[in-house]
Scaffold this active site. Structure first.
Site, PDB file in Angstrom:
ATOM      1  CD  GLU A 197       1.558  -5.854   5.288  1.00 31.06           C
ATOM      2  OE1 GLU A 197       2.489  -6.564   5.708  1.00 31.06           O
ATOM      3  OE2 GLU A 197       0.986  -6.053   4.198  1.00 31.06           O
ATOM      4  N   GLY A 219       1.108  -5.455   0.570  1.00 31.02           N
ATOM      5  CA  GLY A 219       0.028  -5.627  -0.409  1.00 31.02           C
ATOM      6  C   GLY A 219       0.510  -6.189  -1.733  1.00 31.02           C
ATOM      7  CB  ALA A 267      -0.869  -0.003   1.244  1.00 32.88           C
ATOM      8  CD  GLU A 322      -1.996  -8.450   2.132  1.00 33.72           C
ATOM      9  OE1 GLU A 322      -2.699  -8.839   3.066  1.00 33.72           O
ATOM     10  OE2 GLU A 322      -1.821  -7.237   1.894  1.00 33.72           O
TER      11      GLU A 322
HETATM   12  N1  CO8 Z   1       4.520   3.433  -0.174  1.00 37.36           N
HETATM   13  C1  CO8 Z   1       4.908   4.634  -0.633  1.00 37.36           C
HETATM   14  N2  CO8 Z   1       6.152   4.896  -1.088  1.00 37.36           N
HETATM   15  C2  CO8 Z   1       7.051   3.883  -1.055  1.00 37.36           C
HETATM   16  C3  CO8 Z   1       6.718   2.597  -0.576  1.00 37.36           C
HETATM   17  C4  CO8 Z   1       5.371   2.382  -0.146  1.00 37.36           C
HETATM   18  N3  CO8 Z   1       4.930   1.191   0.254  1.00 37.36           N
HETATM   19  N4  CO8 Z   1       7.823   1.821  -0.674  1.00 37.36           N
HETATM   20  C5  CO8 Z   1       8.781   2.583  -1.204  1.00 37.36           C
HETATM   21  N5  CO8 Z   1       8.327   3.816  -1.422  1.00 37.36           N
HETATM   22  C6  CO8 Z   1       9.054   4.955  -1.988  1.00 37.36           C
HETATM   23  C7  CO8 Z   1       9.993   5.594  -0.969  1.00 37.36           C
HETATM   24  O1  CO8 Z   1       9.297   6.524  -0.183  1.00 37.36           O
HETATM   25  C8  CO8 Z   1      11.016   6.209  -1.894  1.00 37.36           C
HETATM   26  O2  CO8 Z   1      10.479   7.393  -2.440  1.00 37.36           O
HETATM   27  P1  CO8 Z   1      11.325   8.800  -2.360  1.00 37.36           P
HETATM   28  O3  CO8 Z   1      12.537   8.538  -3.229  1.00 37.36           O
HETATM   29  O4  CO8 Z   1      10.377   9.796  -2.923  1.00 37.36           O
HETATM   30  O5  CO8 Z   1      11.678   8.984  -0.933  1.00 37.36           O
HETATM   31  C9  CO8 Z   1      11.127   5.213  -3.035  1.00 37.36           C
HETATM   32  O6  CO8 Z   1       9.916   4.469  -3.020  1.00 37.36           O
HETATM   33  C10 CO8 Z   1      12.279   4.244  -2.876  1.00 37.36           C
HETATM   34  O7  CO8 Z   1      12.202   3.701  -1.585  1.00 37.36           O
HETATM   35  P2  CO8 Z   1      13.485   3.607  -0.612  1.00 37.36           P
HETATM   36  O8  CO8 Z   1      14.314   4.833  -0.737  1.00 37.36           O
HETATM   37  O9  CO8 Z   1      13.006   3.253   0.737  1.00 37.36           O
HETATM   38  O10 CO8 Z   1      14.274   2.395  -1.327  1.00 37.36           O
HETATM   39  P3  CO8 Z   1      15.193   1.276  -0.654  1.00 37.36           P
HETATM   40  O11 CO8 Z   1      15.786   0.521  -1.791  1.00 37.36           O
HETATM   41  O12 CO8 Z   1      16.105   1.872   0.354  1.00 37.36           O
HETATM   42  O13 CO8 Z   1      14.169   0.313   0.148  1.00 37.36           O
HETATM   43  C11 CO8 Z   1      12.140  -0.970   0.424  1.00 37.36           C
HETATM   44  C12 CO8 Z   1      13.211  -0.417  -0.541  1.00 37.36           C
HETATM   45  C13 CO8 Z   1      12.775  -2.014   1.333  1.00 37.36           C
HETATM   46  C14 CO8 Z   1      11.075  -1.610  -0.439  1.00 37.36           C
HETATM   47  C15 CO8 Z   1      11.582   0.184   1.280  1.00 37.36           C
HETATM   48  O14 CO8 Z   1      11.183   1.245   0.409  1.00 37.36           O
HETATM   49  C16 CO8 Z   1      10.402  -0.205   2.110  1.00 37.36           C
HETATM   50  O15 CO8 Z   1      10.576  -0.797   3.168  1.00 37.36           O
HETATM   51  N6  CO8 Z   1       9.169   0.141   1.650  1.00 37.36           N
HETATM   52  C17 CO8 Z   1       7.966  -0.074   2.423  1.00 37.36           C
HETATM   53  C18 CO8 Z   1       7.496  -1.509   2.337  1.00 37.36           C
HETATM   54  C19 CO8 Z   1       6.299  -1.726   3.226  1.00 37.36           C
HETATM   55  O16 CO8 Z   1       6.303  -1.418   4.416  1.00 37.36           O
HETATM   56  N7  CO8 Z   1       5.211  -2.262   2.662  1.00 37.36           N
HETATM   57  C20 CO8 Z   1       3.981  -2.511   3.344  1.00 37.36           C
HETATM   58  C21 CO8 Z   1       3.048  -1.355   3.151  1.00 37.36           C
HETATM   59  S1  CO8 Z   1       1.537  -1.531   4.075  1.00 37.36           S
HETATM   60  C22 CO8 Z   1       0.621  -2.622   3.111  1.00 37.36           C
HETATM   61  O17 CO8 Z   1       0.982  -3.038   2.057  1.00 37.36           O
HETATM   62  C23 CO8 Z   1      -0.732  -3.084   3.596  1.00 37.36           C
HETATM   63  C24 CO8 Z   1      -1.379  -2.053   4.392  1.00 37.36           C
HETATM   64  C25 CO8 Z   1      -2.812  -2.441   4.611  1.00 37.36           C
HETATM   65  C26 CO8 Z   1      -3.651  -1.218   4.452  1.00 37.36           C
HETATM   66  C27 CO8 Z   1      -5.072  -1.608   4.530  1.00 37.36           C
HETATM   67  C28 CO8 Z   1      -5.932  -0.365   4.356  1.00 37.36           C
HETATM   68  C29 CO8 Z   1      -7.342  -0.606   4.741  1.00 37.36           C
END
Ligand code: CO8
Length: 258
Positions: A132, A109, A66, A112
């Protein structure tokens, strides 16, 4: 075909590709992207000559889950009727076979969504995880249910509680990934695999998918009955006559999906 911003979608022969297209955000799912995926799927459903839908991610990521930047603006009421969960249910119930092609991160997500597809192909450099709980939320789009059926309670708890990523070899060993493919052969191998699906009778695949998916939720005798009824219906289809006749005549069948 409509033009979308967050998703590239196109048809190549009988394959319909949906490519997640927010590489700068690691293909995180914003609301618009989920709406676009739903519209693309609806289009693919209506195209009779589309036999397989393939999900992939632009850049070196499948999907990072997400869009975290949208989560603080979301109310508990919106979380009660989540777009993501309903989209993935739609994908899981989709009447045509679906394949997730994973090259890179497949998180939250993203994992998923892959779990909602029928088959998963991944490159060796792909990484999988359910981070998450680090954000104070849970995998709420089938992660605590559909994914448990796929890879088991112990593994899902490990991924959720520890938040560590698993590599592709492990994902293959636990049965999450069907095929591990070299990056430089990815497109070729996807087409090989998808082509094998397109050679099967579409109605048979549709009924087989329903029967297989329902088994875990119903008693064995009801499952057997569902199998019998599906088979009886398939015996009335043109494709069943074509499939059997083609075998006897030693030629390739030509299926029309009827
Ligand atoms: N959402 C938004 N932006 C993201 C996300 C994300 N999930 N993942 C990465 N990005 C963005 C970063 O903010 C960054 O953008 P910017 O350059 O503008 O700062 C760009 O992508 C690159 O990311 P990183 O600089 O962090 O890159 P790295 O190579 O250092 O790391 C990772 C890569 C490991 C993938 C890291 O970005 C990360 O941990 N991302 C988050 C992953 C995560 O936590 N996913 C779970 C999200 S929650 C979900 O999926 C379910 C929620 C349920 C909601 C239900 C609603 C009802």
């Amino acid at each position: 075909m409509g033009n979308f911003i967050n998703v590239n979608h196109y048809k190549e022969e009988s394959l319909y590709w949906i490519e997640l297209n927010r590489p700068d955000a690691y293909n995180a799912f914003c609301d618009e992207m989920m709406d676009e995926i739903k519209s693309a799927l609806t289009e693919a459903e209506g195209m009779k000559d589309v036999r397989v839908v393939i999900f992939s991610g632009k850049g070196k990521v499948f999907a990072s889950g997400a869009d975290i930047k949208e989560l603080n603006a979301m109310s508990p009421f919106e979380a009660l009727f989540p777009r993501m969960q309903s989209l993935y249910d739609f994908i899981y119930q989709f009447p045509k076979p679906t394949v997730a092609v994973i090259d890179g991160y497949c998180l939250g997500g993203g994992m998923e969504l892959a779990a909602a597809c029928d088959l998963r192909i991944a490159t060796g450099r792909s990484k999988f995880g359910l981070p998450e709980c680090k954000l104070g939320v849970i995998p709420g789009a089938g992660g605590t249910h559909r994914l448990v059926k796929l890879i088991g309670e112990a593994k899902v708890k490990e991924l959720v509680f520890l938040g560590d990523m698993m590599g592709c070899t492990e994902a293959k060993n636990i049965g999450f990934i069907n095929f591990v493919v070299e990056e430089n052969e990815l497109k070729e191998r996807i087409i090989d695999i998808a082509k094998k699906i397109t050679e099967k009778a579409p109605m048979a695949l549709r009924f087989a998918k329903q029967c297989i998916q329902k088994q875990a939720d119903i008693p064995q005798e009801v499952g057997m009955l569902l199998e019998n009824l599906s088979q009886a219906y398939l015996f009335s289809t043109k494709d069943k006559s074509e499939g059997v006749t083609a075998f006897i005549e030693k030629r390739k069948p030509f299926f029309i999906g009827e």
